[in-house]
Design a protein around this motif. Structure first.
Motif, PDB file in Angstrom:
ATOM      1  N   UNK A 183      65.865  73.360  12.526  1.00  0.00           N
ATOM      2  CA  UNK A 183      66.292  71.546  12.353  1.00  0.00           C
ATOM      3  C   UNK A 183      65.573  70.933  12.160  1.00  0.00           C
ATOM      4  N   UNK A 184      66.105  69.731  11.076  1.00  0.00           N
ATOM      5  CA  UNK A 184      64.502  68.313  11.425  1.00  0.00           C
ATOM      6  C   UNK A 184      64.922  67.736  12.504  1.00  0.00           C
ATOM      7  N   UNK A 185      65.486  67.569  13.338  1.00  0.00           N
ATOM      8  CA  UNK A 185      65.231  66.912  15.084  1.00  0.00           C
ATOM      9  C   UNK A 185      64.247  67.028  15.215  1.00  0.00           C
TER      10      UNK A 185
ATOM     11  N   UNK B 191      46.697  73.618  11.948  1.00  0.00           N
ATOM     12  CA  UNK B 191      47.075  72.985  10.570  1.00  0.00           C
ATOM     13  C   UNK B 191      48.672  73.345  10.785  1.00  0.00           C
ATOM     14  N   UNK B 192      49.259  72.274  10.228  1.00  0.00           N
ATOM     15  CA  UNK B 192      51.187  72.198   9.983  1.00  0.00           C
ATOM     16  C   UNK B 192      51.474  72.394   8.636  1.00  0.00           C
ATOM     17  N   UNK B 193      52.674  73.523   8.244  1.00  0.00           N
ATOM     18  CA  UNK B 193      53.369  73.322   6.838  1.00  0.00           C
ATOM     19  C   UNK B 193      54.999  73.186   7.487  1.00  0.00           C
ATOM     20  N   UNK B 194      55.223  72.184   7.123  1.00  0.00           N
ATOM     21  CA  UNK B 194      56.162  71.340   8.059  1.00  0.00           C
ATOM     22  C   UNK B 194      57.255  71.595   6.755  1.00  0.00           C
ATOM     23  N   UNK B 195      59.125  71.609   7.291  1.00  0.00           N
ATOM     24  CA  UNK B 195      59.861  71.464   6.248  1.00  0.00           C
ATOM     25  C   UNK B 195      60.370  70.206   5.670  1.00  0.00           C
TER      26      UNK B 195
END
Length: 258
Positions: free
Chosen positions: A16-18, A33-37
């Protein structure tokens, strides 16, 4: 808590985004490395901190905005970039669909504004991203958020927004995530010399887009042929755009190609 592991190169966030900012910041601090939503975060301060850490870490980073990976959308951007409709006067987005959370009246994070749910976070974040991808920076906006009648959940289900762009163009967004048998997703660009329209009447969020184009010398819009043989490979249209993003993300991680 993110466990530090020297064999881990990348972190793909699916929460969840929070919860996303804390995970992303921890990953950047450990050199991952980061793959974010999307949405990126719930507050401007958290988003700015994520962006700052992404830059200072010098590690690959990407967000899951998939519309720019669709063939019809890429072709539309080429036409706009080549001046195909002249100076863009205004753009109008109309998106009417019914999300699963609203259809089932679910009381989870997707229907909670304080946890990153609602039409603005989950749908209109895409619109803001692709409109800047098409037309450049947004310099001003005003919006009105609302919910279905008698809906006790905190997440908004409808968004009405007016926008202004640095180019001088104006824009509008009308989005409902509570539209049973809705008309789908339509993006209309009106220019000095013509009109360009992306349209998807299907309930699939990213598969089924048609492109229409008309110059001043024409009396009606004509369909533009778009050939993407991969589009029919997956039952869910979101899979192909995300796979393309993920491919480029992995090239960045493994080969150092931003």
């Amino acid at each position: 808590t993110l466990v530090e592991d020297r064999f881990v190169d990348a972190v793909l966030i699916a929460t969840p985004p929070a919860m996303q900012p804390e995970i992303a910041l921890g990953a950047f601090e450990q050199g991952k490395a980061v793959f974010a939503e999307k949405p990126m975060s719930l507050t401007l301060a958290e988003g700015e901190e994520m962006a700052r850490c992404a830059v200072s870490s010098n590690r690959p980073n990407m967000m899951d905005f998939g519309f720019s990976e669709i063939a019809a959308w890429k072709q539309a951007r080429e036409i706009l970039g080549d001046g195909g409709i002249g100076t863009v006067r205004h753009v109008a987005v109309s998106w009417n669909t019914e999300s699963y959370a609203n259809r089932m009246r679910l009381g989870n994070w997707k229907s909670s504004g304080s946890r990153g749910g609602g039409a603005l976070f989950n749908f209109v974040s895409h619109c803001l991203h692709y409109l800047e991808w098409f037309l450049g920076p947004v310099t001003g906006l005003s919006s009105h958020l609302s919910r279905m009648p008698d809906d006790s959940r905190s997440g908004d289900t409808m968004v009405a927004m007016a926008l202004s762009f640095r180019s001088g163009a104006a824009g509008s967004i009308s989005m409902s995530a509570a539209a049973y048998l809705g008309s789908g997703h339509r993006v209309e660009f009106y220019g000095e010399d013509g009109t360009l329209v992306l349209e998807n009447p299907t309930p699939d969020y990213m598969k089924g887009f048609m492109l229409w184009y008309g110059r001043r010398s024409q009396t009606e819009l004509e369909a533009v042929a778009v050939n993407d043989p991969e589009e029919t490979r997956h039952a869910d249209g979101r899979v192909l755009p995300v796979s393309r993003l993920a491919g480029r993300f992995l090239d960045w991680v493994q080969k150092g190609i931003p």
